[in-house]
Design a protein around this motif. Structure first.
Motif, PDB file in Angstrom:
ATOM      1  N   LEU A 134       0.821  -1.204   0.000  1.00  0.00           N
ATOM      2  CA  LEU A 134       0.000   0.000   0.000  1.00  0.00           C
ATOM      3  C   LEU A 134       0.858   1.258   0.000  1.00  0.00           C
ATOM      4  N   VAL A 135       0.454   2.203  -0.831  1.00  0.00           N
ATOM      5  CA  VAL A 135       1.145   3.489  -0.894  1.00  0.00           C
ATOM      6  C   VAL A 135       0.119   4.571  -0.569  1.00  0.00           C
ATOM      7  N   ASP A 136       0.441   5.420   0.396  1.00  0.00           N
ATOM      8  CA  ASP A 136      -0.422   6.563   0.711  1.00  0.00           C
ATOM      9  C   ASP A 136      -0.345   7.533  -0.466  1.00  0.00           C
ATOM     10  N   VAL A 137      -1.501   7.957  -0.955  1.00  0.00           N
ATOM     11  CA  VAL A 137      -1.534   8.812  -2.150  1.00  0.00           C
ATOM     12  C   VAL A 137      -0.666  10.068  -1.983  1.00  0.00           C
ATOM     13  N   ARG A 138      -0.544  10.526  -0.731  1.00  0.00           N
ATOM     14  CA  ARG A 138       0.244  11.748  -0.512  1.00  0.00           C
ATOM     15  C   ARG A 138       1.744  11.505  -0.673  1.00  0.00           C
ATOM     16  N   LEU A 139       2.133  10.219  -0.631  1.00  0.00           N
ATOM     17  CA  LEU A 139       3.553   9.893  -0.858  1.00  0.00           C
ATOM     18  C   LEU A 139       3.827   9.590  -2.326  1.00  0.00           C
ATOM     19  N   SER A 145       9.196  11.156  -5.029  1.00  0.00           N
ATOM     20  CA  SER A 145       8.662  10.249  -4.007  1.00  0.00           C
ATOM     21  C   SER A 145       7.996   9.042  -4.660  1.00  0.00           C
ATOM     22  N   ALA A 146       7.421   9.237  -5.852  1.00  0.00           N
ATOM     23  CA  ALA A 146       6.826   8.098  -6.576  1.00  0.00           C
ATOM     24  C   ALA A 146       7.907   7.074  -6.897  1.00  0.00           C
ATOM     25  N   LEU A 147       9.086   7.572  -7.297  1.00  0.00           N
ATOM     26  CA  LEU A 147      10.187   6.649  -7.605  1.00  0.00           C
ATOM     27  C   LEU A 147      10.681   5.968  -6.327  1.00  0.00           C
ATOM     28  N   SER A 148      10.864   6.754  -5.258  1.00  0.00           N
ATOM     29  CA  SER A 148      11.443   6.158  -4.050  1.00  0.00           C
ATOM     30  C   SER A 148      10.497   5.120  -3.443  1.00  0.00           C
ATOM     31  N   ILE A 149       9.189   5.363  -3.476  1.00  0.00           N
ATOM     32  CA  ILE A 149       8.255   4.406  -2.860  1.00  0.00           C
ATOM     33  C   ILE A 149       8.161   3.129  -3.700  1.00  0.00           C
ATOM     34  N   THR A 150       8.264   3.261  -5.029  1.00  0.00           N
ATOM     35  CA  THR A 150       8.215   2.043  -5.852  1.00  0.00           C
ATOM     36  C   THR A 150       9.521   1.244  -5.700  1.00  0.00           C
ATOM     37  N   LEU A 151      10.625   1.950  -5.480  1.00  0.00           N
ATOM     38  CA  LEU A 151      11.885   1.232  -5.227  1.00  0.00           C
ATOM     39  C   LEU A 151      11.813   0.493  -3.889  1.00  0.00           C
ATOM     40  N   ASN A 190      -3.473  13.711 -13.203  1.00  0.00           N
ATOM     41  CA  ASN A 190      -2.961  15.072 -13.058  1.00  0.00           C
ATOM     42  C   ASN A 190      -2.252  15.318 -11.738  1.00  0.00           C
ATOM     43  N   ASN A 191      -2.661  14.593 -10.689  1.00  0.00           N
ATOM     44  CA  ASN A 191      -2.155  14.917  -9.361  1.00  0.00           C
ATOM     45  C   ASN A 191      -1.200  13.905  -8.755  1.00  0.00           C
ATOM     46  N   VAL A 192      -1.182  12.710  -9.325  1.00  0.00           N
ATOM     47  CA  VAL A 192      -0.390  11.651  -8.689  1.00  0.00           C
ATOM     48  C   VAL A 192       0.676  11.175  -9.672  1.00  0.00           C
ATOM     49  N   ASN A 193       1.904  11.581  -9.415  1.00  0.00           N
ATOM     50  CA  ASN A 193       2.961  11.235 -10.369  1.00  0.00           C
ATOM     51  C   ASN A 193       3.263   9.746 -10.440  1.00  0.00           C
ATOM     52  N   LEU A 194       2.842   9.006  -9.409  1.00  0.00           N
ATOM     53  CA  LEU A 194       3.045   7.557  -9.473  1.00  0.00           C
ATOM     54  C   LEU A 194       2.277   6.966 -10.660  1.00  0.00           C
ATOM     55  N   MET A 195       1.078   7.479 -10.926  1.00  0.00           N
ATOM     56  CA  MET A 195       0.296   6.993 -12.065  1.00  0.00           C
ATOM     57  C   MET A 195       1.028   7.323 -13.363  1.00  0.00           C
ATOM     58  N   SER A 210      14.200  16.221 -13.422  1.00  0.00           N
ATOM     59  CA  SER A 210      13.810  16.867 -12.163  1.00  0.00           C
ATOM     60  C   SER A 210      14.704  16.494 -10.986  1.00  0.00           C
ATOM     61  N   THR A 211      15.558  15.489 -11.150  1.00  0.00           N
ATOM     62  CA  THR A 211      16.391  15.091 -10.005  1.00  0.00           C
ATOM     63  C   THR A 211      17.628  15.980  -9.930  1.00  0.00           C
ATOM     64  N   VAL A 212      18.051  16.258  -8.709  1.00  0.00           N
ATOM     65  CA  VAL A 212      19.133  17.223  -8.535  1.00  0.00           C
ATOM     66  C   VAL A 212      20.478  16.539  -8.293  1.00  0.00           C
ATOM     67  N   PHE A 213      20.527  15.648  -7.301  1.00  0.00           N
ATOM     68  CA  PHE A 213      21.828  15.093  -6.918  1.00  0.00           C
ATOM     69  C   PHE A 213      22.092  13.697  -7.477  1.00  0.00           C
ATOM     70  N   VAL A 214      21.169  13.208  -8.299  1.00  0.00           N
ATOM     71  CA  VAL A 214      21.396  11.892  -8.904  1.00  0.00           C
ATOM     72  C   VAL A 214      21.610  12.105 -10.394  1.00  0.00           C
ATOM     73  N   ASP A 215      22.585  11.410 -10.930  1.00  0.00           N
ATOM     74  CA  ASP A 215      22.865  11.471 -12.356  1.00  0.00           C
ATOM     75  C   ASP A 215      21.568  11.200 -13.144  1.00  0.00           C
ATOM     76  N   PRO A 216      21.187  12.091 -14.075  1.00  0.00           N
ATOM     77  CA  PRO A 216      19.929  11.909 -14.823  1.00  0.00           C
ATOM     78  C   PRO A 216      19.808  10.538 -15.485  1.00  0.00           C
ATOM     79  N   GLU A 217      20.953  10.012 -15.928  1.00  0.00           N
ATOM     80  CA  GLU A 217      20.900   8.705 -16.586  1.00  0.00           C
ATOM     81  C   GLU A 217      20.504   7.598 -15.597  1.00  0.00           C
ATOM     82  N   ILE A 218      21.035   7.708 -14.367  1.00  0.00           N
ATOM     83  CA  ILE A 218      20.687   6.719 -13.327  1.00  0.00           C
ATOM     84  C   ILE A 218      19.193   6.822 -13.020  1.00  0.00           C
ATOM     85  N   SER A 219      18.708   8.063 -12.865  1.00  0.00           N
ATOM     86  CA  SER A 219      17.281   8.263 -12.567  1.00  0.00           C
ATOM     87  C   SER A 219      16.414   7.671 -13.669  1.00  0.00           C
TER      88      SER A 219
END
Ligand SMILES: Nc1nc2c(ncn2[C@@H]2O[C@H](COP(=O)(O)OP(=O)(O)O)[C@@H](O)[C@H]2O)c(=O)[nH]1
Ligand SMILES: [Mg+2]
Length: 270
Positions: A134-139, A145-151, A190-195, A210-219
């Motif tokens: 389960l993922v809380d929609v706000r996360l 955060s969509a990437l981190s929760i799926t990881l 429109n509101n949930v980037n996980l979708m 959109s990622t700042v400290f991670v190499d874009p290719e890795i993201s």
């Protein structure tokens, strides 16, 4: 009998889902055993048929051994190793179609320490089992955060080695009207980037930018990996009982390849 294990971070709605999924199944003529597997649970929204607190109670351990909440939780799971067979027997004796297991919110103890996976595997050994994460929609709103929760879901899958269905809970918080499917689908997109991350082909490029400290290719590569790992996420409101039928159908696809439970022996091994 099939096991459905409800996992996810603390507060994502696991216990609420055990209540609403259990009620939905009973309304559809299935027998359900509700298993509270959280030694630190205080108040539950359902009445457990099998309760780990009968064997190990985190609060008692805190008092007895002067532990803090985290130490007590770790100790609880360590103690549970001694009782998992008893819990398994209790579930088996109830001879239901499904056992719904309410897992502890501290994913760390259940998935990432050594004994958590040992206990879970012993509990379900010999039975077809599926896990809901389960993922809380706000996360799930931001791309990062969509990437981190799926990881996190993927890490849990590696550790517990059970088929995993992703579900996005608490969608009632982002839309007032759950009865209009078109509007709901647009609101979620429109509101949930996980979708977006799972469904939209360009989302990985967007994430990488959109990622700042991670190499874009890795993201971008990580994004593609979670897209491949999880083909869908089931929108849910455990509180309002929305999406329970879709979640049941998704777990059913995993457990019985789409066949209904009635085609199987109710409490048989596979
Ligand atoms: N709005 C809303 N709140 C929910 C939903 N599901 C659970 N909650 C609330 O989220 C909080 C945590 O839920 P709980 O089931 O205890 O989460 P757990 O820690 O994962 O077992 C409680 O206050 C629930 O009432 C939902 O679908 N919508
Ligand atoms: Mg809970």
């Amino acid at each position: 009998m099939y096991y459905i294990l409800i996992s996810g971070p603390a507060g994502s709605g696991k216990s609420t889902l055990v209540k609403s999924l259990g009620e939905w199944m009973e309304d559809h003529q299935m027998d359900v055993v509700r298993v509270n597997f959280d030694p630190a649970a205080e108040v539950l929204p359902y009445t457990p048929d099998v309760d780990v607190r009968r064997y190990v109670n985190a609060r008692d351990l805190m008092i007895k051994h002067g532990l803090g909440p985290n130490g007590a939780m770790i100790a609880s799971v360590d103690y549970l190793v001694n009782y998992v067979i008893d819990i398994r027997n209790e579930v088996e004796e109830l001879r239901a179609n499904y056992a719904l297991v309410d897992l502890p919110g501290q994913l760390e103890v259940i998935a990432f320490r050594r004994l958590g996976p040992v206990i879970i595997k012993e509990l379900v050994r010999g039975y077809k089992s599926a896990m809901v994460f389960l993922v809380d929609v706000r996360l799930a709103a931001e791309m990062s955060s969509a990437l981190s929760i799926t990881l996190l879901a993927l890490s849990t899958l590696y550790r517990l080695e059970l088929p995993l269905t992703l579900a996005l809970n608490k969608i009632d918080l982002i839309t007032a009207d759950l009865s209009n499917p078109d509007e709901l689908s647009a609101t979620l997109k429109n509101n949930v980037n996980l979708m977006k991350l799972l469904e939209d082909t360009h989302s990985c490029v967007e994430l990488a930018l959109s990622t700042v400290f991670v190499d874009p290719e890795i993201s971008e590569n990580l994004c593609k990996i979670v897209k491949d790992a999880f083909s869908e996420v089931i929108p849910l409101s455990a509180k309002e009982g929305y999406g329970i039928d879709s979640l049941y159908a998704a777990t059913q696809r995993v457990l019985a390849g789409g066949e209904d439970f009635l085609t199987e022996e109710p409490s048989g091994f596979y």
